[in-house]
Design a protein around this motif. Sequence first.
Motif, PDB file in Angstrom:
ATOM      1  N   ALA A   1      66.669 -67.834  96.541  1.00  0.00           N
ATOM      2  CA  ALA A   1      65.623 -67.345  97.445  1.00  0.00           C
ATOM      3  C   ALA A   1      65.934 -67.634  98.902  1.00  0.00           C
ATOM      4  O   ALA A   1      65.714 -66.808  99.771  1.00  0.00           O
ATOM      5  CB  ALA A   1      64.275 -67.976  97.077  1.00  0.00           C
ATOM      6  N   ALA A   2      66.467 -68.817  99.180  1.00  0.00           N
ATOM      7  CA  ALA A   2      66.723 -69.209 100.566  1.00  0.00           C
ATOM      8  C   ALA A   2      68.113 -68.817 101.044  1.00  0.00           C
ATOM      9  O   ALA A   2      68.404 -68.909 102.232  1.00  0.00           O
ATOM     10  CB  ALA A   2      66.543 -70.718 100.716  1.00  0.00           C
TER      11      ALA A   2
ATOM     12  N   ALA B   1      62.087 -60.717  93.475  1.00  0.00           N
ATOM     13  CA  ALA B   1      61.617 -59.374  93.847  1.00  0.00           C
ATOM     14  C   ALA B   1      60.383 -59.001  93.028  1.00  0.00           C
ATOM     15  O   ALA B   1      59.420 -58.427  93.564  1.00  0.00           O
ATOM     16  CB  ALA B   1      62.736 -58.347  93.642  1.00  0.00           C
ATOM     17  N   ASN B   2      60.393 -59.338  91.740  1.00  0.00           N
ATOM     18  CA  ASN B   2      59.220 -59.053  90.903  1.00  0.00           C
ATOM     19  C   ASN B   2      58.013 -59.850  91.366  1.00  0.00           C
ATOM     20  O   ASN B   2      56.880 -59.350  91.336  1.00  0.00           O
ATOM     21  CB  ASN B   2      59.526 -59.352  89.430  1.00  0.00           C
ATOM     22  N   ALA B   3      58.224 -61.090  91.784  1.00  0.00           N
ATOM     23  CA  ALA B   3      57.115 -61.908  92.281  1.00  0.00           C
ATOM     24  C   ALA B   3      56.525 -61.289  93.542  1.00  0.00           C
ATOM     25  O   ALA B   3      55.299 -61.261  93.709  1.00  0.00           O
ATOM     26  CB  ALA B   3      57.584 -63.337  92.541  1.00  0.00           C
ATOM     27  N   ARG B   4      57.376 -60.806  94.433  1.00  0.00           N
ATOM     28  CA  ARG B   4      56.872 -60.147  95.645  1.00  0.00           C
ATOM     29  C   ARG B   4      56.073 -58.892  95.279  1.00  0.00           C
ATOM     30  O   ARG B   4      55.012 -58.628  95.860  1.00  0.00           O
ATOM     31  CB  ARG B   4      58.019 -59.813  96.593  1.00  0.00           C
TER      32      ARG B   4
ATOM     33  N   SER C   1      53.351 -64.517 102.727  1.00  0.00           N
ATOM     34  CA  SER C   1      54.419 -65.298 103.362  1.00  0.00           C
ATOM     35  C   SER C   1      54.837 -66.494 102.508  1.00  0.00           C
ATOM     36  O   SER C   1      55.898 -67.062 102.721  1.00  0.00           O
ATOM     37  CB  SER C   1      53.986 -65.775 104.757  1.00  0.00           C
ATOM     38  N   ARG C   2      53.989 -66.874 101.538  1.00  0.00           N
ATOM     39  CA  ARG C   2      54.317 -68.013 100.660  1.00  0.00           C
ATOM     40  C   ARG C   2      55.109 -67.584  99.424  1.00  0.00           C
ATOM     41  O   ARG C   2      55.520 -68.433  98.641  1.00  0.00           O
ATOM     42  CB  ARG C   2      53.041 -68.715 100.196  1.00  0.00           C
ATOM     43  N   VAL C   3      55.306 -66.299  99.213  1.00  0.00           N
ATOM     44  CA  VAL C   3      56.015 -65.826  98.022  1.00  0.00           C
ATOM     45  C   VAL C   3      57.502 -65.795  98.335  1.00  0.00           C
ATOM     46  O   VAL C   3      58.018 -64.834  98.900  1.00  0.00           O
ATOM     47  CB  VAL C   3      55.505 -64.435  97.576  1.00  0.00           C
TER      48      VAL C   3
END
Length: 164
Positions: A3-4, A81-84, A101-103
């Motif tokens: 993610a980062a 991507a699915n979480a977003r 912004s927290r996802v």
Amino acid sequence: EVAAGKPASAWASLTDSTSVCFSKGLGAPVGSALAGRADVIREARRLRKRLGGGMRQAGILAAAALYALEHHVERLAEDHANARRLAQGLSQVPGVTVDLSRVETNMVFADLARPAAEASALLLKQGVLANATGPHSIRLVCHLDVSTADIDDALARIRNAFAS
């Protein structure tokens, strides 16, 4: 890491010890690893045995964890991507607030107008699992067994559950 866009070693360098879970997004059935200085690991092993964690025959579980590390790390980007996608869809549901912004990873946290226990029960009846994380908040997690089509289906079920 995924993610980062930073290697796991960059995160681990900031701590005395680091734990990595092999289940959830990586898809191993169970397991985690602890990394740190030798004295930290020695103490962790001592405490693990004291608490009944001296598991025998753990090789098959270690093999599953190794497979997960070798084959599933890069695909975590799909979960993110699915979480977003899930978060964006949830933000359109009346009575649900999501701080987009927290996802950043595969977890979505949502604040609800209704009690979380009630919401979790309604969602469960629709086949959607959500954990209460507070009186009016829930957590939903995407993983390798959840496709983009599953996200869209879950959103339809969530809208249906919360329409009542």
